[in-house]
Design a protein around this motif. Structure first.
Motif, PDB file in Angstrom:
ATOM      1  N   GLU A 117      84.361   5.977  -8.522  1.00  0.00           N
ATOM      2  CA  GLU A 117      84.218   5.843  -6.932  1.00  0.00           C
ATOM      3  C   GLU A 117      84.476   7.245  -6.509  1.00  0.00           C
ATOM      4  O   GLU A 117      83.818   7.505  -5.405  1.00  0.00           O
ATOM      5  CB  GLU A 117      85.342   4.729  -6.589  1.00  0.00           C
ATOM      6  CG  GLU A 117      85.018   3.268  -7.018  1.00  0.00           C
ATOM      7  CD  GLU A 117      83.827   2.778  -6.466  1.00  0.00           C
ATOM      8  OE1 GLU A 117      83.431   3.270  -5.243  1.00  0.00           O
ATOM      9  OE2 GLU A 117      83.211   1.879  -6.854  1.00  0.00           O
ATOM     10  N   ALA A 118      85.430   8.023  -7.051  1.00  0.00           N
ATOM     11  CA  ALA A 118      85.600   9.581  -6.607  1.00  0.00           C
ATOM     12  C   ALA A 118      84.264  10.228  -6.692  1.00  0.00           C
ATOM     13  O   ALA A 118      83.900  10.952  -5.701  1.00  0.00           O
ATOM     14  CB  ALA A 118      86.741  10.037  -7.157  1.00  0.00           C
ATOM     15  N   LYS A 150      73.765  18.926   2.158  1.00  0.00           N
ATOM     16  CA  LYS A 150      72.450  19.829   1.571  1.00  0.00           C
ATOM     17  C   LYS A 150      71.248  19.034   2.117  1.00  0.00           C
ATOM     18  O   LYS A 150      70.170  19.402   1.828  1.00  0.00           O
ATOM     19  CB  LYS A 150      72.300  19.802   0.212  1.00  0.00           C
ATOM     20  CG  LYS A 150      73.522  20.682  -0.610  1.00  0.00           C
ATOM     21  CD  LYS A 150      73.481  20.763  -1.813  1.00  0.00           C
ATOM     22  CE  LYS A 150      74.370  21.546  -2.377  1.00  0.00           C
ATOM     23  NZ  LYS A 150      74.274  21.664  -4.271  1.00  0.00           N
ATOM     24  N   GLY A 151      71.323  17.993   3.103  1.00  0.00           N
ATOM     25  CA  GLY A 151      70.160  17.532   3.602  1.00  0.00           C
ATOM     26  C   GLY A 151      69.208  16.565   2.575  1.00  0.00           C
ATOM     27  O   GLY A 151      68.089  16.694   2.583  1.00  0.00           O
ATOM     28  N   SER A 198      77.860  11.585  -2.442  1.00  0.00           N
ATOM     29  CA  SER A 198      77.260  11.362  -1.215  1.00  0.00           C
ATOM     30  C   SER A 198      77.423  12.583  -0.370  1.00  0.00           C
ATOM     31  O   SER A 198      76.744  12.581   0.469  1.00  0.00           O
ATOM     32  CB  SER A 198      77.827   9.943  -0.950  1.00  0.00           C
ATOM     33  OG  SER A 198      77.558   8.991  -1.561  1.00  0.00           O
ATOM     34  N   ARG A 199      78.774  13.074  -0.415  1.00  0.00           N
ATOM     35  CA  ARG A 199      78.979  14.101   0.740  1.00  0.00           C
ATOM     36  C   ARG A 199      78.174  15.242   0.486  1.00  0.00           C
ATOM     37  O   ARG A 199      77.549  15.826   1.347  1.00  0.00           O
ATOM     38  CB  ARG A 199      80.470  14.435   0.366  1.00  0.00           C
ATOM     39  CG  ARG A 199      81.419  13.482   1.115  1.00  0.00           C
ATOM     40  CD  ARG A 199      82.877  14.023   0.871  1.00  0.00           C
ATOM     41  NE  ARG A 199      83.917  12.987   1.341  1.00  0.00           N
ATOM     42  CZ  ARG A 199      84.876  13.102   1.171  1.00  0.00           C
ATOM     43  NH1 ARG A 199      85.761  14.146   0.699  1.00  0.00           N
ATOM     44  NH2 ARG A 199      86.108  11.986   1.585  1.00  0.00           N
TER      45      ARG A 199
END
Length: 535
Positions: free
Chosen positions: A487-488, A500-501, A494-495
């Protein structure tokens, strides 16, 4: 001649370079002495003047014969003599080999890779001696080539002396020839073996072809010998000369089997396409040359020898080092053929030459034609054979005479001999003989101290149940920990994707399944392994 087990062998080690000079001078001196002996025999058997008037010419002729034994060409007023007997190289080669072993016994050479130092210690002084003798043997009629004397003296001494040093070190250290080959990288070793076997097959075919031709023309050879009437001493010397030129004749026969053939004078040819020669010297060895016209039909069978040599060489090239990528196997087979062609191009250049007269200025094969044809014929056959052999060596394992599925490899549970177990592999893992060894790894929780020991007290079932409960609890904790890490990582990806678009670098894949773990060990030479990073 040095002997094994003398007092010098147990004394303190000698300096390698001064000892190499002694070995080179001894080998050259003994070689010249042997040639002088044969020259004296010929002088005694032939009409001559008083000994005092001929001694200078006798010694100069012996030195010239010694240089000829090192394949040193010389110039005469009519031209150049470069068609020299390859068999005479055997005498200095054996002497240098012997003194190379003597040097290894008397000097301290720590490792096998330092053999080149001892070889240089012999080759340098020996080349200087050869160049000096080439200057001393010059006359108004004969002029030996000093640059060729320096070159050939160095090459022969380096190879023969180095071989003697290596052989003695291997004997002293108890190293077998197979162990020495095992130190080489797999691909280098396989290519060398393939090239040597291909070259040896061609050489064996040349020997058979020449002996068959000579046996077929034996009556002509006997007639030529009788016409010369050399006598007992002259007949012995004539036999020695023919034995010295025997390697040249075998190389000529190899060139005939390859296709280009060879010449015996200007505008002559002896090839499978036809034979056209003029008058030849009265030498019984030349009776093996076929008559003018079409080549004998039986000799055309020799044209299959290069393809046979390429087939054997290609198979052995892939035997010890199969390729994972099947398209690479034909390439290595062709490389085996190219190296064989280069070797025979060099041999063809050494075997041929000139005999000085205008019509005999071109004797022997064309080096570039022999090398090109040998590379193509042997290389193509080796490429096809290597591809087939590679497929055979890397095919799927078989059990009970039936092909096993692609995703199953049969490996032992441990190093000890046990019944094989089936292991399922991912489809992208290459398997096959010589490619990978797949070993199932036990989970860490199975490595409990004392678990494998045989219990000797009561309550075995209770302790085993307790161990199973502990393992189950640890597996549960590890499962929760893996989920948390997953999960981490998912949140971290995701971040990064948002920062980075959408252009994020593809990293490692998801955590692999813990149901099965495998260790795949590839064989590699020590120098191919990356050293561990320093902290």
């Amino acid at each position: 001649m040095p002997k094994t087990g003398t007092a010098a062998d147990t004394a303190e080690p000698r300096p390698i370079y001064s000892t190499g000079g002694i070995a080179a001078a001894s080998a050259a001196g003994i070689g010249v002495a042997v040639i002088v002996t044969f020259t004296m025999v010929g002088w005694v058997a032939a009409p001559h003047d008083t000994f005092g008037e001929d001694i200078a010419d006798l010694l100069r002729g012996a030195v010239l014969a010694w240089l000829v034994g090192h394949h040193v060409s010389f110039a005469i007023p009519e031209g150049q003599i470069s068609l020299l007997p390859m068999g005479l190289v055997l005498l200095p080669g054996l002497l240098l080999y012997r003194f190379g072993r003597w040097l290894a016994r008397n000097c301290e050479i720590g490792r096998l890779r330092h053999v080149y130092r001892a070889a240089l210690a012999i080759a340098g002084p020996y080349a200087a001696i050869a160049g000096t003798l080439a200057l001393l043997a010059r006359t108004d009629v004969v002029e030996p080539s000093m640059p060729r004397a320096l070159l050939m003296g160095f090459v022969i001494a380096f190879i023969s002396g180095g071989a003697g040093v290596l052989r003695q070190l291997m004997r002293d250290k108890g190293v077998a020839a197979g162990d020495l080959l095992a130190l080489m990288p797999d691909r280098t070793r396989s290519l060398m073996v393939g090239m040597l076997v291909s070259a040896g097959t061609l050489l064996a075919g040349g020997v058979v072809l020449f002996l068959a031709a000579l046996a077929f023309s034996l009556p002509d050879a006997i007639a030529i010998t009788r016409s010369l009437a050399p006598g007992v001493v002259g007949g012995a010397l004539l036999l020695i000369v023919q034995l010295a030129y025997l390697p040249n004749a075998v190389i000529f026969a190899v060139c005939y089997s390859l296709g280009p053939g060879f010449a015996l004078g200007a505008e002559t040819v002896v090839a499978p396409t036809g034979v056209s020669v003029g008058a030849l010297p009265a030498l019984p060895l030349l009776a093996a040359v076929p008559a003018n016209g079409a080549a004998p039909m039986l000799s055309l069978a020799a044209l299959a020898v290069p393809f046979l040599a390429g087939t054997i060489g290609g198979v052995l090239t892939q035997r010890s080092a199969p390729d994972v990528v099947s398209e690479a196997a034909p390439l290595w087979g062709f490389v085996c053929g190219v190296t064989t062609g280069i070797l025979y191009a060099a041999l063809a250049g050494v075997a041929g030459g000139s005999l000085g007269a205008q019509r005999m200025t071109e004797v022997g094969p064309s080096a570039w034609q022999v090398g090109l044809v040998a590379a193509l014929e042997v290389g193509v056959a080796a490429a096809v054979a290597a591809w087939i052999a590679n497929w055979w060596y890397t095919r799927e394992p078989r059990r009970g005479g039936e092909a096993a599925p692609r995703d199953e490899v049969y490996v032992p549970e441990k190093a000890s001999d046990r019944a094989p177990v089936a292991v399922e592999l991912p489809p992208d893992v290459p398997v096959g003989k010589g490619l990978a060894t797949v070993t199932p790894l036990r989970a860490r929780e199975d490595d409990e101290p004392g678990e494998g020991a045989e219990p000797e007290e009561a309550g075995i079932a209770e302790r085993r149940a307790e161990l199973r409960r502990r393992r189950k609890a640890r597996r549960h904790d590890r499962s929760l920990e893996r989920r948390a890490r997953k999960e981490a990582r998912r949140e971290l990806r995701s971040r990064r994707r948002e920062d980075k678009g959408g252009r994020w670098r593809r990293g490692a894949s998801d955590e692999p399944s813990e149901e099965e773990m495998y260790g795949i060990t590839y064989e590699a030479a020590p120098e191919d392994v990356d050293p561990a990073p320093r902290s």
